[in-house]
Design an enzyme around this catalytic site. Structure first.
Site, PDB file in Angstrom:
ATOM      1  N   ARG A   1       5.256   5.336   8.678  1.00  0.00           N
ATOM      2  CA  ARG A   1       5.369   4.092   7.901  1.00  0.00           C
ATOM      3  C   ARG A   1       6.740   3.465   8.129  1.00  0.00           C
ATOM      4  NH1 ARG A   1       3.178   7.276   2.639  1.00  0.00           N
ATOM      5  NH2 ARG A   1       0.965   7.239   3.122  1.00  0.00           N
TER       6      ARG A   1
ATOM      7  N   THR B   1      -1.505   8.596   5.261  1.00  0.00           N
ATOM      8  CA  THR B   1      -2.468   9.604   4.810  1.00  0.00           C
ATOM      9  C   THR B   1      -3.750   9.530   5.633  1.00  0.00           C
ATOM     10  OG1 THR B   1      -1.584   9.141   2.615  1.00  0.00           O
ATOM     11  CG2 THR B   1      -3.560  10.471   2.679  1.00  0.00           C
TER      12      THR B   1
ATOM     13  N   ASP C   1      13.033   9.836  -6.509  1.00  0.00           N
ATOM     14  CA  ASP C   1      13.742  11.005  -5.959  1.00  0.00           C
ATOM     15  C   ASP C   1      14.121  10.839  -4.491  1.00  0.00           C
ATOM     16  OD1 ASP C   1      10.758  11.166  -5.894  1.00  0.00           O
ATOM     17  OD2 ASP C   1      11.192  12.774  -4.471  1.00  0.00           O
TER      18      ASP C   1
ATOM     19  N   GLY D   1       0.821  -1.215   0.000  1.00  0.00           N
ATOM     20  CA  GLY D   1       0.000   0.000   0.000  1.00  0.00           C
ATOM     21  C   GLY D   1       0.850   1.259   0.000  1.00  0.00           C
ATOM     22  N   ASP D   2       0.193   2.395  -0.226  1.00  0.00           N
ATOM     23  CA  ASP D   2       0.840   3.714  -0.233  1.00  0.00           C
ATOM     24  C   ASP D   2       1.937   3.831  -1.278  1.00  0.00           C
ATOM     25  OD1 ASP D   2      -0.801   4.431   1.921  1.00  0.00           O
ATOM     26  OD2 ASP D   2       0.643   3.622   3.363  1.00  0.00           O
TER      27      ASP D   2
ATOM     28  N   GLN E   1      -5.020  -0.155  -1.120  1.00  0.00           N
ATOM     29  CA  GLN E   1      -4.072  -1.047  -0.448  1.00  0.00           C
ATOM     30  C   GLN E   1      -3.078  -1.622  -1.474  1.00  0.00           C
ATOM     31  OE1 GLN E   1      -7.714  -1.687   0.611  1.00  0.00           O
ATOM     32  NE2 GLN E   1      -7.213   0.102   1.789  1.00  0.00           N
TER      33      GLN E   1
ATOM     34  N   ASN F   1     -10.129   3.078   4.887  1.00  0.00           N
ATOM     35  CA  ASN F   1      -8.763   2.727   5.333  1.00  0.00           C
ATOM     36  C   ASN F   1      -7.735   3.282   4.350  1.00  0.00           C
ATOM     37  OD1 ASN F   1      -9.766   0.936   3.388  1.00  0.00           O
ATOM     38  ND2 ASN F   1      -8.821  -0.877   4.273  1.00  0.00           N
TER      39      ASN F   1
ATOM     40  N   THR G   1      -4.126   7.622   8.852  1.00  0.00           N
ATOM     41  CA  THR G   1      -3.998   7.560  10.311  1.00  0.00           C
ATOM     42  C   THR G   1      -2.844   8.415  10.836  1.00  0.00           C
ATOM     43  OG1 THR G   1      -2.580   5.613  10.099  1.00  0.00           O
ATOM     44  CG2 THR G   1      -4.930   5.204  10.437  1.00  0.00           C
TER      45      THR G   1
ATOM     46  N   GLY H   1      -5.843   5.896   1.769  1.00  0.00           N
ATOM     47  CA  GLY H   1      -5.543   7.331   1.720  1.00  0.00           C
ATOM     48  C   GLY H   1      -4.728   7.578   0.478  1.00  0.00           C
ATOM     49  N   HIS H   2      -5.343   8.170  -0.529  1.00  0.00           N
ATOM     50  CA  HIS H   2      -4.660   8.393  -1.813  1.00  0.00           C
ATOM     51  C   HIS H   2      -4.423   9.890  -1.975  1.00  0.00           C
ATOM     52  CE1 HIS H   2      -6.366   4.354  -3.483  1.00  0.00           C
ATOM     53  NE2 HIS H   2      -5.704   4.219  -2.362  1.00  0.00           N
TER      54      HIS H   2
ATOM     55  N   LYS I   1      -0.524   5.139  -5.706  1.00  0.00           N
ATOM     56  CA  LYS I   1      -1.625   4.804  -6.635  1.00  0.00           C
ATOM     57  C   LYS I   1      -2.454   6.038  -6.962  1.00  0.00           C
ATOM     58  CE  LYS I   1      -3.129   1.900  -3.609  1.00  0.00           C
ATOM     59  NZ  LYS I   1      -2.028   1.951  -2.623  1.00  0.00           N
TER      60      LYS I   1
HETATM   61  P1  GDP Z   1      -1.408   5.615  -2.309  1.00  0.00           P
HETATM   62  O1  GDP Z   1      -2.143   5.200  -1.097  1.00  0.00           O
HETATM   63  O2  GDP Z   1      -0.820   4.469  -3.055  1.00  0.00           O
HETATM   64  O3  GDP Z   1      -2.207   6.527  -3.209  1.00  0.00           O
HETATM   65  O4  GDP Z   1      -0.161   6.492  -1.797  1.00  0.00           O
HETATM   66  P2  GDP Z   1      -0.221   7.635  -0.667  1.00  0.00           P
HETATM   67  O5  GDP Z   1      -0.850   8.846  -1.241  1.00  0.00           O
HETATM   68  O6  GDP Z   1      -0.762   7.110   0.597  1.00  0.00           O
HETATM   69  O7  GDP Z   1       1.325   7.852  -0.401  1.00  0.00           O
HETATM   70  C1  GDP Z   1       2.199   8.281  -1.390  1.00  0.00           C
HETATM   71  C2  GDP Z   1       2.799   9.627  -0.946  1.00  0.00           C
HETATM   72  O8  GDP Z   1       3.922   9.926  -1.753  1.00  0.00           O
HETATM   73  C3  GDP Z   1       1.859  10.805  -1.128  1.00  0.00           C
HETATM   74  O9  GDP Z   1       2.111  11.746  -0.135  1.00  0.00           O
HETATM   75  C4  GDP Z   1       2.231  11.336  -2.510  1.00  0.00           C
HETATM   76  O10 GDP Z   1       1.941  12.728  -2.648  1.00  0.00           O
HETATM   77  C5  GDP Z   1       3.713  11.109  -2.503  1.00  0.00           C
HETATM   78  N1  GDP Z   1       4.315  10.826  -3.811  1.00  0.00           N
HETATM   79  C6  GDP Z   1       3.779  10.152  -4.869  1.00  0.00           C
HETATM   80  N2  GDP Z   1       4.704   9.991  -5.836  1.00  0.00           N
HETATM   81  C7  GDP Z   1       5.845  10.581  -5.384  1.00  0.00           C
HETATM   82  C8  GDP Z   1       7.155  10.709  -5.907  1.00  0.00           C
HETATM   83  O11 GDP Z   1       7.477  10.241  -6.981  1.00  0.00           O
HETATM   84  N3  GDP Z   1       8.089  11.342  -5.119  1.00  0.00           N
HETATM   85  C9  GDP Z   1       7.782  11.856  -3.903  1.00  0.00           C
HETATM   86  N4  GDP Z   1       8.753  12.448  -3.206  1.00  0.00           N
HETATM   87  N5  GDP Z   1       6.541  11.753  -3.376  1.00  0.00           N
HETATM   88  C10 GDP Z   1       5.596  11.113  -4.095  1.00  0.00           C
HETATM   89  P1  IMO Z   2      -3.786   2.758   0.535  1.00  0.00           P
HETATM   90  O1  IMO Z   2      -4.949   2.542  -0.397  1.00  0.00           O
HETATM   91  C1  IMO Z   2      -1.220   1.045   3.602  1.00  0.00           C
HETATM   92  C2  IMO Z   2      -3.111  -1.750   6.396  1.00  0.00           C
HETATM   93  C3  IMO Z   2      -3.243  -1.355   7.850  1.00  0.00           C
HETATM   94  C4  IMO Z   2      -3.109  -2.709   8.504  1.00  0.00           C
HETATM   95  C5  IMO Z   2      -3.864  -3.631   7.526  1.00  0.00           C
HETATM   96  C6  IMO Z   2      -5.301  -3.905   7.918  1.00  0.00           C
HETATM   97  O2  IMO Z   2      -3.628   4.160   0.985  1.00  0.00           O
HETATM   98  O3  IMO Z   2      -2.542   2.148  -0.021  1.00  0.00           O
HETATM   99  P2  IMO Z   2      -7.513  -2.428   7.813  1.00  0.00           P
HETATM  100  O4  IMO Z   2      -7.861  -1.123   8.457  1.00  0.00           O
HETATM  101  O5  IMO Z   2      -7.573  -2.412   6.332  1.00  0.00           O
HETATM  102  O6  IMO Z   2      -8.263  -3.579   8.401  1.00  0.00           O
HETATM  103  O7  IMO Z   2      -5.966  -2.682   8.215  1.00  0.00           O
HETATM  104  O8  IMO Z   2      -3.839  -2.960   6.278  1.00  0.00           O
HETATM  105  N1  IMO Z   2      -3.698  -0.793   5.425  1.00  0.00           N
HETATM  106  C7  IMO Z   2      -2.981  -0.006   4.625  1.00  0.00           C
HETATM  107  N2  IMO Z   2      -1.635   0.191   4.549  1.00  0.00           N
HETATM  108  N3  IMO Z   2      -2.046   1.674   2.742  1.00  0.00           N
HETATM  109  C8  IMO Z   2      -3.371   1.470   2.795  1.00  0.00           C
HETATM  110  O9  IMO Z   2      -4.218   1.970   1.865  1.00  0.00           O
HETATM  111  C9  IMO Z   2      -3.902   0.631   3.784  1.00  0.00           C
HETATM  112  N4  IMO Z   2      -5.143   0.237   4.136  1.00  0.00           N
HETATM  113  C10 IMO Z   2      -5.002  -0.646   5.111  1.00  0.00           C
HETATM  114  O10 IMO Z   2      -2.216  -0.470   8.240  1.00  0.00           O
HETATM  115  O11 IMO Z   2      -1.770  -3.114   8.494  1.00  0.00           O
HETATM  116 MG    MG Z   3      -2.162   5.576   0.948  1.00  0.00          MG
END
Ligand code: GDP
Ligand code: IMO
Ligand code: MG
Length: 442
Positions: free
Chosen positions: A304, A298, A332, A12-13, A223, A38, A300, A40-41, A16
């Site tokens: 990470r 994003t 980067d 996750g994170d 996720q 759950n 909670t 956070g994009h 996406k």
């Molecule tokens: P997602 O859950 O997969 O959508 O990812 P998140 O948004 O939770 O976490 C990715 C974080 O990295 C966010 O704060 C984005 O703004 C940031 N981000 C995405 N791509 C890049 C990148 O190429 N470089 C940097 N430094 N930050 C990025």
């Molecule tokens: P995005 O879409 C990262 C993790 C939680 C925990 C496990 C189960 O932003 O990538 P839950 O609340 O789903 O029952 O928790 O999954 N988790 C994530 N980790 N990115 C997420 O979403 C997540 N959504 C849930 O931290 O380990």
């Molecule tokens: Mg996320």
């Protein structure tokens, strides 16, 4: 013309949200197919940051239809807050559609999620405490509320009173907590229903219509592969199916309409919550990745866990999702490092293993076997083509593509839309002529 699934290739994170937003430029419809609040994009556009939890990351384009699909878990209160926040920022939500067969997170789901984690103590999963597991558990037990049930004002009262009566027994007797007030919950959920009603549709019909009109549909996963209920690091997983196969189930489409599957992976690895993480770094380098990558959840705000890129789980993600190509994000973040490690295999009690082991106990024993490559120690934030990249950065990408045996279509070098190298456009471009080992300029 293509229908594309965007799926997280790690825990996750991965970025996406950024990748979905970027590709949404060419998409007519964006569908979130699983998960709930759950997720956070994050999407950054012209210096403005949007944090999306349930609303598809295509919402920032005024002509894109966004659908919260059948496989999601909808917390109506949080969804309404998210809609209001977007509206306040000038983003219209009239093109947001909600599947009538998605499940609804009820007030007792959050209570049970938190109480269960507390009871588990050291064995907790580290959930986001958003009631996701309990919502999906009720779905599987066939006692859940779907959006269509929420909209049925005649039967909602009786059903909700019965459900709260049953759940109160668990809340009071098992967890020793005060019971929920059914009438207060009913009033609140009736108000939610009226607010959301104009957005509720039969999403499978809308998607079918888009397919027939040969529109571009993007399926946005939440996720990541290793958090998949069936194929992830069980029990430290979420309760839905983020993998590409989950897109068909969660959106209600057949696999024959999917043209491409794009996996999003960071140039290193992160994980939030509990569970094994072989390449986790506890020292200075881990701190650097966390600080430079701003690795705080994003949803909670939790810090990470950070570690090196793990090509074993990467290859697993390629296999489980049938990935056509990769988007590598946050390159980067590695800019300052003198050298970079990549896990190419695991050592399990003296035996080398280059496959992800299904057994949780075995996975917990995996020690990473690293290959070390030189860093580039210069900024990549302003690179816009592969030719702009320092040679060592290009070699690093080439090494990842070789290890994963899939080409790289997108390289991200910052949070903004423009901080991106599009090697091949996964929606319009040819299927397999990207940053494959042979296509990298010498
Ligand atoms: P997602 O859950 O997969 O959508 O990812 P998140 O948004 O939770 O976490 C990715 C974080 O990295 C966010 O704060 C984005 O703004 C940031 N981000 C995405 N791509 C890049 C990148 O190429 N470089 C940097 N430094 N930050 C990025
Ligand atoms: P995005 O879409 C990262 C993790 C939680 C925990 C496990 C189960 O932003 O990538 P839950 O609340 O789903 O029952 O928790 O999954 N988790 C994530 N980790 N990115 C997420 O979403 C997540 N959504 C849930 O931290 O380990
Ligand atoms: Mg996320």
């Amino acid at each position: 013309m293509a229908n594309v699934i965007v799926v997280g290739a790690q825990w996750g994170d991965e970025g996406k949200g950024k990748v979905t937003d970027l590709l949404s430029r060419s998409a007519d419809v964006v569908v979130r197919y699983q998960g709930g609040v759950n997720a956070g994009h994050t999407v950054v556009v012209k210096g403005q940051t949007f944090k999306l939890h349930l609303i598809p990351s295509g919402i920032l384009y005024p002509d894109t239809d966004c659908i919260i699909g059948s496989g999601t878990a909808i917390d109506p209160g949080t969804l309404i807050e998210e809609m209001d926040r977007l509206e306040a920022l000038g983003v219209a939500t009239d093109r947001l559609f909600i599947s009538q067969t998605a499940h609804v997170t009820m007030p007792y789901h959050r209570i049970v999620d938190r109480a269960s984690e507390e009871k588990l103590g050291d064995r907790k999963i580290g959930t986001t405490l958003r009631g996701i597991g309990p919502t999906y558990a009720d779905k599987v037990e066939r006692t859940g509320f779907r959006v269509i049930d929420l909209m049925d004002s005649e039967s909602l009262g009786d059903r909700l009173r019965y459900a709260i009566d049953t759940k109160n027994a668990i809340i009071e007797k098992l967890y020793g907590l005060p019971p929920l007030d059914a009438e207060a919950a009913l009033e609140q959920y009736r108000a939610y229903a009226e607010r959301l009603r104009p957005h509720v549709i039969d999403s499978s019909l809308k998607i079918e219509d888009a397919v027939k009109k040969r529109k571009n549909i993007l399926f946005e996963g939440a996720q990541g592969t290793l958090l998949d209920l069936d194929h992830g690091t069980y029990p430290y997983v979420t309760s839905s199916n983020p993998i590409a196969g989950g897109a068909c189930v969660g959106a209600g489409v057949g696999p024959t309409i999917i043209d491409r599957v794009i996996g999003v992976a960071k140039a290193y690895t992160t994980r939030v919550g509990e569970g094994p993480f072989p390449t986790e770094l506890h020292g200075e380098v881990g701190e650097l990745l966390c600080d430079r990558g701003a690795e705080f959840g994003t949803t909670t705000g939790r810090r990470r866990r950070c570690g090196w890129f793990d090509a074993v789980i990467g290859r697993y993600a390629v296999r489980i999702n049938g990935l056509d190509c990769l988007a590598i994000t946050k390159l980067d973040v590695l800019d300052e490092l003198e050298e970079i490690k990549v896990c190419v295999a695991y050592d399990i009690e003296g035996k080398t293993c280059d496959r992800f082991p299904s057994s949780a106990r075995e996975f917990a024993k995996c020690q990473p076997i690293y290959k070390t490559v030189p860093g580039w120690q210069q900024s990549t934030a302003n690179c816009r083509t592969l030719e702009d990249l320092p040679e060592a950065a290009l070699n690093y990408l080439k090494f990842l593509a070789e290890l994963m045996e899939v080409p790289i279509a997108i390289v991200s070098l910052g949070a903004s839309r423009d901080q991106t190298i599009i090697v091949e456009d996964p929606i319009h471009g040819p299927k397999r002529a990207l940053l494959s080992p042979s296509s990298v300029p010498a």
